[in-house]
Design a protein around this motif. Structure first.
Motif, mmCIF file in Angstrom:
data_model
loop_
_atom_site.group_PDB
_atom_site.id
_atom_site.type_symbol
_atom_site.label_atom_id
_atom_site.label_comp_id
_atom_site.label_asym_id
_atom_site.label_seq_id
_atom_site.Cartn_x
_atom_site.Cartn_y
_atom_site.Cartn_z
ATOM 1 N N ALA A 186 -2.944 2.253 -4.189
ATOM 2 C CA ALA A 186 -2.393 3.601 -4.309
ATOM 3 C C ALA A 186 -3.491 4.623 -4.051
ATOM 4 N N GLY A 187 -3.065 5.837 -3.688
ATOM 5 C CA GLY A 187 -3.992 6.953 -3.529
ATOM 6 C C GLY A 187 -3.775 7.972 -4.637
ATOM 7 N N SER A 188 -4.849 8.464 -5.213
ATOM 8 C CA SER A 188 -4.717 9.390 -6.341
ATOM 9 C C SER A 188 -4.057 10.705 -5.948
ATOM 10 N N GLU A 189 -4.135 11.062 -4.655
ATOM 11 C CA GLU A 189 -3.563 12.339 -4.190
ATOM 12 C C GLU A 189 -2.285 12.133 -3.376
ATOM 13 N N ASP A 190 -1.666 10.988 -3.507
ATOM 14 C CA ASP A 190 -0.477 10.658 -2.720
ATOM 15 C C ASP A 190 0.730 11.440 -3.226
ATOM 16 N N GLY A 191 1.267 12.301 -2.370
ATOM 17 C CA GLY A 191 2.433 13.086 -2.749
ATOM 18 C C GLY A 191 3.744 12.463 -2.328
ATOM 19 N N PHE A 235 -3.777 -4.277 -8.891
ATOM 20 C CA PHE A 235 -3.575 -2.863 -8.559
ATOM 21 C C PHE A 235 -4.925 -2.200 -8.362
ATOM 22 N N HIS A 236 -5.021 -1.404 -7.304
ATOM 23 C CA HIS A 236 -6.263 -0.661 -7.061
ATOM 24 C C HIS A 236 -5.923 0.776 -6.694
ATOM 25 N N LEU A 237 -6.582 1.717 -7.343
ATOM 26 C CA LEU A 237 -6.399 3.141 -7.072
ATOM 27 C C LEU A 237 -7.582 3.649 -6.245
ATOM 28 N N SER A 240 0.832 -1.196 0.000
ATOM 29 C CA SER A 240 0.000 0.000 0.000
ATOM 30 C C SER A 240 0.871 1.252 0.000
ATOM 31 N N ASN A 241 0.643 2.116 -0.996
ATOM 32 C CA ASN A 241 1.317 3.413 -1.025
ATOM 33 C C ASN A 241 2.816 3.246 -0.779
ATOM 34 N N THR A 242 3.408 2.385 -1.580
ATOM 35 C CA THR A 242 4.808 2.030 -1.393
ATOM 36 C C THR A 242 5.426 1.719 -2.744
ATOM 37 N N ALA A 243 6.672 1.294 -2.739
ATOM 38 C CA ALA A 243 7.381 0.947 -3.968
ATOM 39 C C ALA A 243 8.546 0.050 -3.611
ATOM 40 N N VAL A 298 3.618 3.255 -7.454
ATOM 41 C CA VAL A 298 3.049 2.037 -6.871
ATOM 42 C C VAL A 298 2.744 1.016 -7.965
ATOM 43 N N ARG A 299 2.179 1.503 -9.063
ATOM 44 C CA ARG A 299 1.841 0.606 -10.178
ATOM 45 C C ARG A 299 3.095 -0.034 -10.777
#
Length: 262
Positions: free
Chosen positions: A206-211, A230-232, A118-121, A218-219
């Motif tokens: 992922a979050g669409s507004e993730d800075g 993958f889910h946004l 989640s929200n990572t790479a 993430v993708r």
């Protein structure tokens, strides 16, 4: 309060749900403690064993002198699982928690049967970026970066709520040594090659507004893993379990169901 002695440090952890249920382990982001999952946990299916913990240098866990290595953070998670007799868990990691998930899956597939990244790479930021942030914090404290972090963590509407102030306070009150120690671990981590060899069931969120870890980053990581989904989550920043707990719970529950974990 549960404090676990894993040798060189003590980890603060909590268990919810059914102690005999299928285990799900949660690892949170840099600058937060395990309260990050508070709004999510009650929305998950009954019958699961839900375990979360404060990584070293955060929350009520030990804060040894830094810098830390990613191997130490992975080893902490490994020892936690062993001490709690956890096998074949789904490991849910957000931000640096996602790096821990990848490292643990590479090292101990007997402990991890599936993971949620989640929200990572596989690699987050650059060494110079982290060095600059660490230098700023050591000179001026976490308060110096708190406002900028809120812009990365949350969408604009959420930043206008009173609740956001609580998350800002959580960040500002984390130990400087612990934050900088974990930041150094992130700076030294590149899991692109080992992660590309993983084949276990994986959900990337992922979050669409993730800075902090933009959706495209993430993708790219999910694309490294054969069969990963993958889910946004639209309208969410870096911490969607905080901003959009209902959608996060629905997506996570769907994944757990699809792999037979519930």
């Amino acid at each position: 309060m549960n404090i676990l002695d894993i040798g060189d440090i003590h980890l603060h952890w909590r268990e919810d749900g059914d102690p005999a249920g299928a285990p799900v382990v949660f690892a949170n982001s840099l600058g937060t403690d395990f309260r990050m999952w508070d709004r999510l946990i009650p929305l998950l299916p009954q019958g699961l064993r839900l375990i979360r913990y404060d990584k070293r240098g955060h929350g009520l866990s030990s804060c040894p002198p830094g810098p830390y290595a990613m191997g130490a953070l992975v080893r902490d998670a490994e020892r936690l699982c062993e001490a709690l007799n956890v096998r074949d868990c789904v490991f849910v990691g957000l931000s640096v928690g996602g790096l821990i998930a990848q490292g643990l899956a590479v090292k101990r597939l007997d402990l991890v049967r599936a993971m949620v990244l989640s929200n990572t790479a596989a690699k987050i930021g650059t060494a110079q970026m982290w060095a600059d942030r660490i230098a700023t914090i050591r000179e001026n404290g976490l308060e110096a970066i708190a406002d900028a972090m809120m812009e990365r963590w949350f969408s604009k509407p959420f930043r206008q709520t009173v609740e956001m102030q609580g998350w800002r306070a959580m960040l500002a009150r984390q130990p400087v040594e612990g934050y900088c120690g974990v930041a150094a671990a992130i700076a030294g981590t590149d899991f692109i090659t080992p992660t590309s060899g993983l084949t276990l069931p994986t959900l990337a969120i992922a979050g669409s507004e993730d800075g902090a870890t933009p959706a495209d980053l993430v993708r790219e990581t999910s694309d490294l893993i054969r069969g990963a989904r993958f889910h946004l989550i639209r309208g969410a920043g870096h911490l969607p379990p905080v901003e959009k707990p209902e959608e996060y719970a629905d997506v996570l529950t769907g994944f757990l169901t699809s792999i037979g974990h519930v």
